[in-house]
Design an enzyme around this catalytic site. Sequence first.
Site, PDB file in Angstrom:
ATOM      1  N   ASP A 113       0.911  -1.081  -0.075  1.00  0.00           N
ATOM      2  CA  ASP A 113      -0.069   0.119   0.122  1.00  0.00           C
ATOM      3  C   ASP A 113       0.932   1.267  -0.069  1.00  0.00           C
ATOM      4  OD1 ASP A 113      -2.302   1.311   0.148  1.00  0.00           O
ATOM      5  OD2 ASP A 113      -3.186   0.048   1.622  1.00  0.00           O
ATOM      6  N   GLU A 124      -0.734   1.835  -5.150  1.00  0.00           N
ATOM      7  CA  GLU A 124      -0.680   3.416  -4.760  1.00  0.00           C
ATOM      8  C   GLU A 124      -1.917   4.015  -5.546  1.00  0.00           C
ATOM      9  OE1 GLU A 124      -0.383   4.328  -7.957  1.00  0.00           O
ATOM     10  OE2 GLU A 124       1.151   5.864  -7.433  1.00  0.00           O
ATOM     11  N   TRP A 125      -3.048   3.434  -5.708  1.00  0.00           N
ATOM     12  CA  TRP A 125      -4.232   3.920  -6.095  1.00  0.00           C
ATOM     13  C   TRP A 125      -4.116   4.978  -7.393  1.00  0.00           C
ATOM     14  CZ3 TRP A 125      -2.534   6.639  -1.360  1.00  0.00           C
ATOM     15  CH2 TRP A 125      -2.430   5.919  -0.233  1.00  0.00           C
ATOM     16  N   GLY A 126      -2.971   4.566  -8.340  1.00  0.00           N
ATOM     17  CA  GLY A 126      -2.947   5.273  -9.483  1.00  0.00           C
ATOM     18  C   GLY A 126      -2.514   6.605  -9.333  1.00  0.00           C
ATOM     19  N   ASN A 137       0.260   8.016  -8.778  1.00  0.00           N
ATOM     20  CA  ASN A 137       1.575   8.325  -9.612  1.00  0.00           C
ATOM     21  C   ASN A 137       1.569   7.670 -11.178  1.00  0.00           C
ATOM     22  OD1 ASN A 137       3.192   9.790  -7.517  1.00  0.00           O
ATOM     23  ND2 ASN A 137       2.582   7.995  -6.350  1.00  0.00           N
ATOM     24  N   ASP A 144      -9.784   3.334  -3.751  1.00  0.00           N
ATOM     25  CA  ASP A 144     -10.442   2.254  -3.355  1.00  0.00           C
ATOM     26  C   ASP A 144     -12.008   2.204  -3.946  1.00  0.00           C
ATOM     27  OD1 ASP A 144      -8.240   2.085  -1.785  1.00  0.00           O
ATOM     28  OD2 ASP A 144      -9.423   1.863   0.135  1.00  0.00           O
TER      29      ASP A 144
END
Length: 397
Positions: A154, A188-190, A192, A210
């Site tokens: 994460d 990393e949730w997109g 970067n 999420d």
Amino acid sequence: MRQFCIQTAMLLCVAVVTILPGRAQKFDNLAQTPPMGWNSWNKFACDGINEKVIREVADAMAASGMQQAGYQYIVIDDCWQIGRDSAGNIITDPVKFPNGIKALADYIHSKGLKFGIYTCAGTKTCAGRPASLGYEYEDARQYAAWGVDYLKEDWCNTLQGQNAEASYTLMRDALYKAGRPIVFSLCEWGSNKPSLWAKDIGHLWRSCGDIGNSWSYMATDNGNAYGGSVLGNLDLQRGLEKYAGPGHWNDPDMLEIGNGVLTTEEERSHFSLWCMLAAPLLAGNDLRAMSVETRAILTNKNIIALDQDPLGRQGYEESYEQELEVFVKPLQGGDTAVCLFNRGDQEKKLNLDWRKHHIASGHAIRDLWKNETAGTTDMPFRATIGRHQVIVLRLSR
Ligand code: GLA
């Protein structure tokens, strides 16, 4: 001459030192099709996990037909860890996991399943537990010793300016050094844009924030669309299809099927759309207490075959007009999957001209949810499609 030898030796040294770090790589030949499994977070979050639950879920995975349908990984998400000892070793929560992680991994392996675990690239995990920053090599060694097969990392509590590509490369190298083939899932949730750089680092990367247990909510982060639901996450996958392929997948997040909010039709759509996207299929429900409908959706062989198609192409949005969205996914051997998706709140009568969707005549059509033939592409496709529903077709010559 002596001077020349010393200089040559020094140059060689420099060359070896610069080449060596480059030798680390991600484990090849893993996740050649999108990983399939189960993850604890969507249903059990932090407080709900413990050894008993995970064991019972593994039992249910085997007994329910999920394992047979291709689901393999049992992944414990956040909150299994509680501290570090003075040598830097991560300490497992002894109340939740009295027999430790190794025993649990052994149990999962004994069922022919694979075992996954969670960490975070920051100082603490998203739930405030100890994370891997500065302990990448220790942790990777520990995972390998426990028999971990899948690691989700994460991005919470990272340092100001911490570089995502460098951080995930560090963990990739640590895993490689530890020597056990481990599927590496970047989370990393997109933020970067990992689709641009993560192909040689991980096997899958989150391409949005999420998912939530919701049909259409769109969360924002600093004013940017972030996800938060089936449609929210779906809409953030547009244009990413060119970055996915065998061994490297965009990840629109785990499934909310069977978690009590979506209607059965919406669950069918969620599953079909994720399969069209060649998304990792991580069930997020309580496998011990699945309804017949949920189980039938999660184990539908026709639809899973689209996700797991060996060509590994991510489906794309071919058109979106008047709340009808059409997705196309090329398949191995020349077949094509087409998903017609009614995003609207009203039933629609379809009269679809294949030519307008760039599909030639001469294909036989199979309706995959009905599991029956549905004519050919020589004539327009007529059907009624309910609100939030999909019709998924497989075209073959
Ligand atoms: C983040 C991740 C989720 C989950 C939680 C755990 O929000 O994106 O998938 O792992 O952390 O705390």
